[in-house]
Design a protein around this motif. Sequence first.
Motif, short mmCIF file in Angstrom:
data_model
loop_
_atom_site.label_atom_id
_atom_site.label_comp_id
_atom_site.label_asym_id
_atom_site.label_seq_id
_atom_site.Cartn_x
_atom_site.Cartn_y
_atom_site.Cartn_z
N LEU A 78 -7.09 31.10 -46.45
CA LEU A 78 -6.74 30.36 -45.24
C LEU A 78 -7.91 29.51 -44.77
N GLY A 79 -9.13 29.95 -45.02
CA GLY A 79 -10.29 29.11 -44.71
C GLY A 79 -10.27 27.83 -45.52
N ALA A 80 -9.88 27.94 -46.80
CA ALA A 80 -9.77 26.74 -47.63
C ALA A 80 -8.68 25.82 -47.12
N MET A 81 -7.55 26.39 -46.67
CA MET A 81 -6.49 25.57 -46.10
C MET A 81 -6.97 24.89 -44.82
N GLY A 82 -7.79 25.59 -44.03
CA GLY A 82 -8.36 24.98 -42.84
C GLY A 82 -9.28 23.82 -43.16
N ALA A 83 -10.05 23.97 -44.23
CA ALA A 83 -10.93 22.87 -44.65
C ALA A 83 -10.12 21.66 -45.10
N LEU A 84 -9.00 21.89 -45.80
CA LEU A 84 -8.12 20.78 -46.18
C LEU A 84 -7.50 20.14 -44.95
N PHE A 85 -7.19 20.94 -43.94
CA PHE A 85 -6.64 20.41 -42.69
C PHE A 85 -7.64 19.48 -42.02
N VAL A 86 -8.90 19.88 -41.99
CA VAL A 86 -9.93 19.02 -41.40
C VAL A 86 -10.04 17.72 -42.18
N ALA A 87 -9.99 17.79 -43.52
CA ALA A 87 -10.03 16.59 -44.33
C ALA A 87 -8.82 15.69 -44.06
N ALA A 88 -7.65 16.31 -43.85
CA ALA A 88 -6.45 15.52 -43.53
C ALA A 88 -6.60 14.83 -42.18
N LEU A 89 -7.20 15.51 -41.21
CA LEU A 89 -7.40 14.92 -39.88
C LEU A 89 -8.36 13.73 -39.96
N VAL A 90 -9.46 13.91 -40.66
CA VAL A 90 -10.44 12.83 -40.76
C VAL A 90 -9.84 11.63 -41.49
N ARG B 93 9.78 7.97 -36.60
CA ARG B 93 9.14 9.26 -36.88
C ARG B 93 7.67 9.05 -37.26
N LEU B 94 7.38 8.02 -38.02
CA LEU B 94 6.00 7.72 -38.39
C LEU B 94 5.16 7.42 -37.16
N ASP B 95 5.71 6.64 -36.22
CA ASP B 95 4.97 6.33 -34.99
C ASP B 95 4.71 7.59 -34.17
N GLN B 96 5.70 8.49 -34.10
CA GLN B 96 5.49 9.74 -33.38
C GLN B 96 4.41 10.58 -34.06
N HIS B 97 4.47 10.64 -35.38
CA HIS B 97 3.48 11.40 -36.15
C HIS B 97 2.07 10.86 -35.89
N ASN B 98 1.93 9.54 -35.93
CA ASN B 98 0.61 8.93 -35.73
C ASN B 98 0.10 9.11 -34.31
N LEU B 99 0.98 8.90 -33.33
CA LEU B 99 0.55 8.99 -31.93
C LEU B 99 0.14 10.41 -31.56
N LEU B 100 1.00 11.39 -31.85
CA LEU B 100 0.64 12.77 -31.52
C LEU B 100 -0.55 13.23 -32.34
N GLY B 101 -0.66 12.74 -33.56
CA GLY B 101 -1.80 13.11 -34.38
C GLY B 101 -3.11 12.65 -33.79
N ILE B 102 -3.17 11.40 -33.31
CA ILE B 102 -4.42 10.89 -32.76
C ILE B 102 -4.70 11.48 -31.39
N VAL B 103 -3.65 11.79 -30.60
CA VAL B 103 -3.85 12.40 -29.28
C VAL B 103 -4.41 13.81 -29.41
N THR B 104 -3.95 14.56 -30.41
CA THR B 104 -4.40 15.94 -30.58
C THR B 104 -5.58 16.06 -31.54
N LEU B 105 -6.14 14.93 -31.98
CA LEU B 105 -7.16 14.95 -33.02
C LEU B 105 -8.36 15.81 -32.64
N GLY B 106 -8.91 15.60 -31.45
CA GLY B 106 -10.10 16.35 -31.06
C GLY B 106 -9.83 17.84 -31.02
N TRP B 107 -8.72 18.22 -30.40
CA TRP B 107 -8.37 19.65 -30.32
C TRP B 107 -8.15 20.23 -31.71
#
Length: 385
Positions: A149-161, A189-203
């Motif tokens: 799960l730590g490796a999955m978390g690292a992939l998540f961080v890479a996906a966010l960046v 759906r893409l616009d929703q994905h992008n908007l919520l993604g950037i809004v929640t990015l820091g958290w």
Amino acid sequence: MRRSTIRMWFLVHKWTSLVSTLFLLMLCITGLPLIFHDEIDGLLGDDHAAQLEGPASATGGLPLDTMLAAALAQRPGEVPLFMAFSNDTPLLTVTTGPRPDAAESDMTLLFLDRATGRPLGPAPTGGVMDVILSLHTDMFLGLPGMLFLGAMGALFVAALVSGAVLYAPFMRRLAFGTLRTGRSHRVRRLDQHNLLGIVTLGWALVVGLTGVINTLADPLTAQWQNGELAAMTARYRDAAPIPPAEYASLDAAMRAAQDALPGRAPQFIAFPGGAFSTAHHYAVFFQGDRPLTQFLLTPALIDARDATPTDTRDMPALNQALMLSKPLHFGDYGGLPLKVLWALLDLATIWVLWTGVMLWLRSEPGRIERRIDEIASGAAAGAAA
């Protein structure tokens, strides 16, 4: 960015997201009730602390030797492993096991009221919250599950960046927060994905990084034990372990620890023989004395035979990061308001992950190239401006 650079970031975002998304959905869904674990325990009647009155167990109450005897009377033939304190209520816990180095599965956690000495029985086990916590931390696989799960978390961080890198040139063509409601369902759906993604990015970065650090708890503890703790107790290396029957007074050990680290509240005592102490010491862990440092622990090692102090040292930086990351991961720093905010951001992240899955499942031939072209045109527009 050049088109080749955009393609590289796009592939990084795509594959890090695809590999980790299902596991991240599981973590977000199981993490939601864990944010409110204290409140849920209260509703289920498992919050013993709420029923007690008196001074906090970290600051006063009956002698520790008395409390230890009361705990061991409930578990004849077992030895003490940990004693933990509360800074808010008289609740005191004692963990026992068949031997000093007992595995976690063989431990029993006992609740006691330090104000009265009354035993409150063993902590409930096997409840729904325990199942959810085990699924969230290691998927019932122990250390291998934690590291996975730590490796999955690292992939998540890479996906966010990578997502943030792609979002910047794409949004040069649109106002921030634009939802193209007049376009196709996929574009909306893409616009929703992008908007919520950037809004929640820091958290999401904070929770992702702290989650990765949390999965390293066992290796970091072992590193501290083999490094810092070994250096603190080098002169005891060849001494025989102290049998539990010869342990010195716990109250005398606590007084010696408080003299060594005055003005701090104890959080827990690790008895000799476990991972957080040595075969010859009580390890008394004290909290920081300010709100921002209350989760940072400093151990005082006390000779378990004669209750004399041996050494005190701050924990290494990585272990301190681990201590800070655990409460931050679940929003435990700011009470219920912060927990509610954490839950809302968690729900938003679940939506981001789900829409990402839907976008991939319903992709069409040539869609990736058109998407890269769209991002590249935004980058070109920004460069021309």
